[in-house]
Design a protein around this motif. Structure first.
Motif, short mmCIF file in Angstrom:
data_model
loop_
_atom_site.label_atom_id
_atom_site.label_comp_id
_atom_site.label_asym_id
_atom_site.label_seq_id
_atom_site.Cartn_x
_atom_site.Cartn_y
_atom_site.Cartn_z
N GLN A 264 60.70 38.36 42.53
CA GLN A 264 61.39 37.59 41.50
C GLN A 264 60.97 38.08 40.11
OE1 GLN A 264 63.92 34.86 41.58
NE2 GLN A 264 63.87 36.04 39.69
N ILE B 86 57.94 36.94 47.68
CA ILE B 86 59.16 36.44 47.03
C ILE B 86 58.91 36.35 45.52
CG2 ILE B 86 60.85 34.55 46.93
CD1 ILE B 86 60.76 35.82 49.69
N HIS C 120 64.71 33.86 44.32
CA HIS C 120 63.87 32.90 45.04
C HIS C 120 64.69 31.73 45.59
CE1 HIS C 120 63.72 29.59 42.09
NE2 HIS C 120 63.71 30.52 41.16
N ARG D 162 58.71 28.18 38.04
CA ARG D 162 58.31 28.73 39.34
C ARG D 162 56.80 28.97 39.35
NH1 ARG D 162 59.71 29.77 44.25
NH2 ARG D 162 59.06 31.94 44.16
#
Lengths: 537, 522
Positions: free
Chosen positions: B279, B275, B232, A180
């Motif tokens: 997370q 977000i 997410h 991510r």
């Protein structure tokens, strides 16, 4: 019991090697002792198979990288033949250069995708696939199992390593975050920098949380931070990463006509290391060996397995009996806690290994055999040798008589030692000497390795890290030089400044004191090489 | 639909009020972040997966001016819910047995959509359908509440599920449950001696699971469909359904500041995406469940709580003064404890007075104006009139914003529908009285489950607003004579026989307790 951690897999490239201009022969991949046919045959023998002889076998490695695992095998077993396949032309090229330098005629190296392989390779006695399975897409995984099935001789053994749950649950969390925060694409250096900043954040932030979860995750994060960048690149940036549960792997192998034979890390299969209470409970809760081992994986938070497979229908005997030892050799780095141990009475004598684990016995025959094993390290000895050594040690002038009952009891104890990991079995006799000869020799492979690296492969198929002086000496150990000639060479190296030594804490290059120090250093280095299974003559 | 195939017909899921899903809470959070939500007392509410109505029926009972639609896949559960609704004479609730997959426009549109404990347990296409219903059946300023299981915590729970997977799939639910419990107990006792972080982590997890009621254990760990996901991922799926993340049903969990300044600063340096921030927080605290509020993507949201919107909201906080070194109006520090055990120390007279007043009024909800007046009185210096000026009010708002972000007080958009003072003819809601007949757990007007002992349940049953103290005493004397009151262990200093004088004292105590539990209505 030590846990295996996921090792850097064989198809990764090592950036540090590429960055080293002095590398004549890049040699980043490593020998994997648990994947050696010696070990596979020993495990197969213990579970009742009759595996092919290791000194006249055919071996295939899928994902051989630069040959770090296969080349030492080919050098050590000249009567056996080896085929290595890797997807990277660069790595196959590097492997070929090394094989050429060693003039190996029993090794074939091919650049190919696993998905393109078929029957044209012929049949094999041993198939090795390390660090590949978890890092390829499921169809390629199935292809690996299919090749193990189709290319394996009837009594052959396949070795497949892979990442497993539950251990990878936690690793998955970190991987998810890394993906991510440092998504694929763009500059790798920048991606690595982002990844490093994330890991640093997690390490700091988790240190503030007081919970077993935070402690465990922080430990994982810090372990990754301590790894070289190549490892981070591979383990956490690779697109495909498919950990699975052990029982799932076994089910997939079974669907492909293969059955679970055992683990290369043999001791992890045995419940007895948890103690009798847990052993009983696991047996009560488990229908079979697979579910018992699955429970143990959970108890250990295991992350990695090196599983051996064989054809379905091959009868296996899970209960290991001492008679299986008769064709095997065993070795163990044991020390008696009392020196010398009291062998002849029934006093309990403990023997410890470097991990602090102990094996003890009051039985004279068992104690004498363990004492012999300890004295012979690093040699592997046959069961018959253990028995005759025990007879000699217990005799008064002439060997003592060992009854069949005592022989059986010794066998049981050796099996227990194997199950607890203190004693290692192997199916081939040693190919090294444990004493220093007048013209010592190490393998050509180790000499070549020492030209560019401190890390060399020994005859136990392990990586050994040398100090600078030993690295210099080993290059001259071709069996042509006696100790005097070796010392002259070492003195010359010091004078040229190739090797630096300290005399009285000060760097020195010549003089009486230097040659005196170097004489001692040489002898010390030779003894170290012998103790590390590096001398072949 | 064959009812035999539906595991929820066999083992009904315990259906309880979910305080964080009530429209008044959703509306308050929506307002805080800049939305114009519909007031909870005249709205339309849909619950997907309403089970036996434990969540929806109390809302319908409390908000007579609103209408409610509950959908569940189990006919057994819907029938149970309908029986309760009929017994309460509720005209504003509609309960239907249907599959979420079959729902469409015929439902109309809603101001609030609640979907609790469903998302993680249904196939992917039903998950998508849930999010699309939140889009298509939600009014422009509507709020959807969706709860789901999250990673990272579910990594470990999946491990436990995995271990249970080895148990037999044959046999009745009870047999499977018993087998599963035996396995978990064994694992727990084995790991108890393992002092590694993994050993301790698994022990904590297993013990937590073993404390769960059987129905919960069965559904969480034996159901075949359980698909946890990262926050997410849910946010991305919501975006694909043209929704956006509004906030967490527990707003304090959104703020990095609650994890300490070091974490907050490092997080700020790493990302400004809300977000991504949340997370990271999920990973730090090993979060296993989320209750996420979603709204239409077209809504303009503020990512910081808007102070001026606090004027239209109410706030309550169970705050206990712990230690004070001087009077409230002095500048000496005082320590307060929040409901979750968090300690907070302040020196400023206004802040101390505010925390003190919240504590003294619990469980009442206060408006900003009421809090401002009270604080002004508490800190007024000798001989000076209380100062409830605009500036004081501003300071109160600023602090309440901090308290909400820190989880010390909860916001709500509707005034209380209960009374904390015991009236002449005390009354409990019909719902609570009905529940008390058959259950120890009753739903209060804060939309929580309150657990009562047998005597309190009995007393609650008489609180129909028709009886004054004298009539109540007479009824309870009879109950005592019939052996319906246990007066267990002389709890109120009343002997086993209990004269009417002692009983009158006990009644006063019962009533005080019930009032403090937000069980009495005007």
């Amino acid at each position: 019991m030590t846990l295996q951690s996921p090792t850097a897999a064989s198809h990764m490239s090592d950036p540090s090697a590429a960055a080293n201009p002095y590398d004549e022969v890049p040699y980043p991949s490593k020998p994997l002792p648990p994947s050696h046919p010696d070990r596979l045959a020993a495990v197969a023998t213990l579970f009742g198979m009759q595996p092919p002889a290791v000194d006249r076998c055919r071996v295939l490695e899928l994902g051989c990288a630069t040959g770090g695992n296969l080349i030492p095998m080919a050098e050590r077993h000249p009567q056996s033949t080896f085929v290595g396949v890797d997807y990277s032309q660069v790595q196959i090229g590097a492997a070929r250069r090394m094989a050429d330098a060693l003039s190996l005629s029993n090794l074939e190296l091919r650049q190919a995708s696993i998905t393109d392989l078929g029957d044209e390779l012929g049949k094999f006695d041993y198939i090795i696939s390390h660090g590949v399975f978890s890092w390829v897409a499921p169809p390629v995984q199935d292809k690996i199992l299919e090749l193990c099935r189709n290319l394996l001789h009837e009594h052959g053994v396949a070795y497949v390593s892979y990442n497993i749950f539950p251990g990878w649950h936690l690793r998955s969390i970190i991987r998810e975050l890394l993906w991510r925060h440092a998504p694929p694409g763009g500059d790798t250096g920048e991606r690595l920098a982002r990844a490093r900043s994330l890991l640093e954040f997690l390490s700091t932030a988790l240190a503030r949380q007081q919970s077993p979860y935070a402690e465990l995750l922080k430990r994982q994060v810090d372990a990754i931070r301590g790894q070289p960048e190549g490892y981070l690149c591979h383990e956490d940036f690779e697109t495909d990463n498919h950990p699975l549960y052990f029982h799932e792997f076994v089910a997939r192998a079974a669907a492909g006509g293969l059955q679970y034979l055992g683990e290369a890390a043999l001791a992890t299969m045995f419940i007895s290391s948890f103690g009798p209470a847990i052993e009983r409970q696991v047996m009560r809760l488990s229908d079979d060996a697979i579910s018992a081992e699955q429970h143990l994986d959970v108890l250990r938070n295991r992350a990695f397995r090196q599983t051996l497979l064989c054809h379905e229908g091959i009868p296996l005997e899970r209960h290991v009996t001492p008679d299986r030892l008769k064709t095997l050799y065993v070795y163990g780095w044991l020390r008696p806690q009392n020196v010398p141990p009291d062998l002849k009475t029934t006093a309990v004598e403990p023997f410890s290994d470097p991990h602090g684990r102990t094996i003890s016995s009051p039985a004279p025959v068992v104690k004498a055999a363990l004492y012999h094993l300890a004295n012979q390290w690093p040699r592997a000895v046959s069961f018959d040798e253990l028995v005759s050594a025990a007879a000699r040690l217990l005799g008064n002038g002439s060997p003592a008589v060992i009854s069949p009952f005592e022989r059986e009891g010794l066998g049981d104890n050796i099996v227990q030692g194997i199950a607890s990991g203190l004693i290692e079995p192997t199916s081939a006799p040693d190919s090294f000497v444990s004493s220093v000869s007048s013209q010592p020799r190490v393998s050509l492979l180790s000499r070549l390795e020492a030209r560019s690296s401190k890390v060399v492969t020994n005859r136990r198929h392990q990586s050994v890290t040398l100090d600078a002086v030993t690295q210099n000496i080993i290059r001259h150990l071709d069996g042509e030089h006696d100790h005097e000639s070796l010392l002259r060479g070492l003195v010359a190296s010091v004078e040229r400044g190739d090797v630096s030594i300290l005399v009285g804490g000060i760097p020195a290059t010549s003089g009486e004191a230097v040659s005196g120090v170097l004489h001692d250093t040489l002898q010390q280095s030779l003894r170290t090489l012998a103790a590390n299974a590096l001398l072949v003559a | 639909m064959s009812s035999a195939a539906n595991p929820y017909d066999e083992v009904p899921f315990p259906s309880q009020p979910l305080p964080h899903s009530q429209p008044a809470r959703l509306g308050a959070i929506a307002a805080m972040f800049g939305m114009q939500p519909t007031p909870a007392d005249r709205c339309r509410v849909l619950e997907l997966g309403c089970a036996t109505g434990g969540n929806l029926i109390p809302l319908a009972d409390r908000h007579a001016g609103s209408t409610f639609v509950g959908i569940d896949y189990s006919q057994v559960q819907i029938d149970a819910a309908r029986r309760v609704a009929r017994a309460l004479g509720l005209a504003n609730i509609e309960l239907e047995c249907a599959s979420i997959a079959d729902l469409g426009d015929e439902l109309g549109t809603f101001d609030y959509i609640i979907c609790h404990g469903v998302y993680s347990w249904v196939p992917r296409d039903v998950q998508n359908k849930i999010l699309w219903l939140c889009r298509t059946a939600l009014n422009p300023q509507g709020v959807a509440y969706v709860s789901y299981n999250t990673y990272p915590a579910w990594h470990l729970r999946l491990l436990v599920r995995q271990a249970l997977g080895g148990c037999s799939r044959q046999g009745s639910s009870e047999q499977r449950l018993a087998q599963g419990r035996a396995l978990l107990e064994w694992l727990s006792s084995t790991m108890a001696s393992d002092q590694t972080p993994f050993g301790r982590l698994l022990t904590v997890e297993l013990d937590g699971i073993l404390r769960q009621p059987g129905e919960y254990l069965f559904h969480e760990y034996f159901e075949s469909d359980n698909k946890p996901l990262y926050f997410h991922e849910l946010a991305r799926r919501a975006a694909e359904a043209e929704l956006q993340y509004l906030g967490d049903a527990v707003p304090s969990r959104m703020f990095a500041a609650n994890y300490g300044p070091a974490v907050e600063q490092r997080l700020l340096r790493m990302t400004d995406d809300p977000i991504a921030t949340e997370q990271h927080l999920d990973v730090l605290c090993n979060r296993g469940v989320r209750r996420t509020l979603l709204c239409h993507r077209e809504v303009a949201l503020s990512r910081r709580p808007l102070a001026d919107r606090f004027l239209e909201l109410y706030f309550c906080g169970q705050i206990t003064p712990e230690r004070a070194e001087g009077p409230l109006r002095s500048w000496t520090p005082a320590t307060f404890a929040a409901q979750d055990g968090t300690k907070i120390t302040h020196s400023a007279p206004l802040v101390k007075a505010l925390l003190d007043y919240f504590g003294s009024q619990w469980p009442r909800s206060l408006s900003i104006d009421e809090a401002t007046r009270a604080v002004a009185e508490l800190v007024a210096a000798e001989g000076h009139p209380p100062d409830a000026s605009a500036r004081t009010r501003q300071l109160v708002i600023q602090n309440v914003v901090q308290f909400v972000a820190g989880g010390l007080v909860e916001p709500t958009s509707a005034p209380d529908s209960f009374t904390t003072s015991v009236g002449l003819r005390p009354r409990a809601s019909r719902l609570a009285r009905l529940q008390a007949q058959s259950s120890k757990g009753v739903t209060n007007r804060r939309h929580e489950t309150v657990h009562l002992d047998d005597d309190s349940r009995r007393v609650l049953g008489y609180l129909d607003g028709q009886r004054d103290r004298e009539a109540l005493l007479a009824a309870l004397v009879q109950a005592l004579e019939r052996g319906e009151l246990t007066m267990a262990g002389g709890r109120f200093g009343v002997g086993a026989l209990g004269g009417s004088r002692e009983l009158a004292v006990a009644i006063a105590q019962w009533l005080t307790q019930l009032a403090a539990g937000a069980l009495l209505v005007d």
